[in-house]
Design a protein around this motif. Structure first.
Motif, short mmCIF file in Angstrom:
data_model
loop_
_atom_site.label_atom_id
_atom_site.label_comp_id
_atom_site.label_asym_id
_atom_site.label_seq_id
_atom_site.Cartn_x
_atom_site.Cartn_y
_atom_site.Cartn_z
N GLN A 169 0.88 -1.29 0.00
CA GLN A 169 0.00 -0.02 -0.13
C GLN A 169 0.93 1.17 -0.07
OE1 GLN A 169 -3.93 0.17 0.94
NE2 GLN A 169 -3.33 -0.98 -0.88
N THR A 170 1.55 1.36 -1.18
CA THR A 170 2.53 2.74 -1.28
C THR A 170 1.86 3.84 -1.22
OG1 THR A 170 2.36 2.21 -3.58
CG2 THR A 170 4.39 1.18 -2.30
N ASN A 171 0.53 3.91 -1.46
CA ASN A 171 -0.17 5.11 -1.38
C ASN A 171 -0.81 5.66 0.02
OD1 ASN A 171 -1.24 7.57 -2.83
ND2 ASN A 171 -3.34 6.89 -2.90
N SER A 172 -0.72 4.70 1.01
CA SER A 172 -1.22 4.87 2.33
C SER A 172 -0.11 5.33 3.34
CB SER A 172 -1.74 3.64 2.81
OG SER A 172 -2.71 3.08 1.83
N ASP A 173 -0.65 6.00 4.49
CA ASP A 173 0.23 6.32 5.39
C ASP A 173 1.22 5.09 6.01
OD1 ASP A 173 -0.64 8.73 5.04
OD2 ASP A 173 -2.18 8.59 6.97
N SER A 174 2.33 5.56 6.01
CA SER A 174 3.37 4.16 6.58
C SER A 174 3.55 3.35 5.56
CB SER A 174 3.16 3.57 7.90
OG SER A 174 2.21 2.63 7.85
N SER A 175 2.71 3.31 4.42
CA SER A 175 3.04 2.32 3.36
C SER A 175 3.13 0.94 3.88
CB SER A 175 4.29 2.68 2.19
OG SER A 175 4.19 4.19 1.98
N PRO A 176 2.23 0.55 4.37
CA PRO A 176 2.37 -1.13 4.96
C PRO A 176 1.95 -2.05 3.76
CG PRO A 176 -0.12 -0.13 5.17
CD PRO A 176 0.67 0.86 4.71
N PHE A 177 2.63 -3.32 3.96
CA PHE A 177 2.45 -4.43 3.11
C PHE A 177 1.10 -5.05 3.40
CE2 PHE A 177 6.84 -4.29 2.06
CZ PHE A 177 6.82 -4.65 0.70
N ARG A 178 -0.14 -4.82 2.67
CA ARG A 178 -1.38 -5.20 2.96
C ARG A 178 -1.34 -6.72 2.91
NH1 ARG A 178 -5.39 -7.13 -0.35
NH2 ARG A 178 -4.32 -6.62 -2.31
#
Length: 338
Positions: A164-173
């Motif tokens: 999730q590179t477009n989200s805050d902190s870019s987590p691996f979903r």
């Protein structure tokens, strides 16, 4: 099938250019050692080497593809030979060479790719529709002709991640892990059927509790060829689990019991279409389709074994966590194997 076709191509290539490349490489060696007279004689011999038009075509392919790919391997081997101090023990030297060159006999298995930009048309509350996806897939040959049937036995590992590179902190979903061990058998008695593959595969997402997904399968795959068009049917059997251990007891309702892949290489392009359906004719019918297209990159972006890549997915099971969710995704990026 990709591994079998690669081996076949390399066998033809190496036999076609063996004499030519031996002369050329010896000439380069003489030149590097300062023996210019001997080098020139061999260069002339290589230039006058009698080869057929078919061999010229294969040599051109090798210059444009194989030799470029081998440059990095050759550079590491030369570094080991020229700059690394050797010991008196051959086994120690062998281990040292393997450490320096990184030659562990690993090969691409499924596609290796990076999709920096993917977009899901189905919006979901717990994630951004925009994310990055990539897949790493390698194969390690274990044995050849163990059963005297010309078969090869290999282990493989495939990992597909959604980031999730477009989200805050870019987590691996989500990340899906697929280790497997398989045997491939060539089939020599048909112009159409090229071989069979039997595999034992585990797939999971490495998560706990209600987010855990996993299953084990045995599958049988076959390879059919019609000119440059390939059909790869696959059927599988899910290994039963205890109800208390089963994270996804209804997964067969969405993945079904097999899939069908169509492959069509055209010039420098490849088209791959995967079709999957649970074969139910009522309202419970579920399925998926995935189209992969690889194509040559522009010259200023092109590197050996790198291709433009477009992936379109529609249906259920784009990832294990979404085995019972429908998604419609498109992604753009680069493929490093095909």
């Amino acid at each position: 099938m990709k591994y079998i076709l690669t081996l076949l191509f390399n066998f033809i290539l190496l036999n076609a250019v063996d004499n030519f490349t031996n002369i050329y490489e010896q000439a380069q060696k003489y030149e590097n050692d300062g023996n210019y007279k001997e080098a020139m004689l061999l260069y002339k011999k290589a230039a006058n080497f009698k080869i057929s038009k078919e061999d010229e075509y294969i040599i051109d392919l090798s210059k444009n593809q194989q030799y470029k790919v081998e440059t990095f391997t050759k550079m590491k081997n030369e570094f080991y030979q020229k700059y690394i101090n050797k010991t008196d023990d051959k086994e120690t030297n062998s281990s040292l060479k393997q450490m320096i060159t990184g030659d562990f006999g690993l090969y691409p298995y499924k596609k290796n790719y990076l999709l920096p930009a993917t977009f899901d048309l189905n919006k979901t509350e717990d994630r951004s529709s925009f994310e990055t996806s990539f897949q790493i897939s390698i194969e390690k040959p274990i044995s050849y002709n163990f059963f005297k049937l010309g078969e090869s036995i290999s282990a493989a590992y495939t990992q597909k991640s959604f980031w999730q590179t477009n989200s805050d902190s870019s987590p691996f979903r989500e990340t899906n892990y697929k280790p497997e061990i398989f045997a491939q058998f060539p089939y020599k008695n048909s112009e159409t059927i090229k071989g069979f593959k039997v595999s034992l595969m585990h797939e999971s997402n490495g998560r706990n509790n209600e987010y855990s997904r996993s299953w084990n399968r045995i599958y049988l795959e076959s390879y059919l060829q019609f000119s440059n068009f390939f059909i790869v049917p696959r059927v599988w059997y899910r290994i039963p689990e205890k109800n208390s251990d089963d994270d996804n007891p209804d997964i067969d309702k969405y993945y079904g019991y097999g899939d069908l892949t169509l492959l069509y290489p055209y010039k420098k392009h490849t088209f791959e279409l995967m079709l999957r359906n649970n074969m139910r004719i009522n309202s419970q019918n579920k399925g998926a389709a995935e189209l992969n297209w690889t194509f040559p990159l522009p010259d200023f972006l092109s590197t050996p074994n790198s291709y433009g890549f477009v992936q379109i997915f529609s249906g259920y099971g784009n990832s294990l966590i979404d085995y019972d969710r429908e998604s419609h995704k498109i992604g753009f990026g680069i493929a490093f194997s095909r």
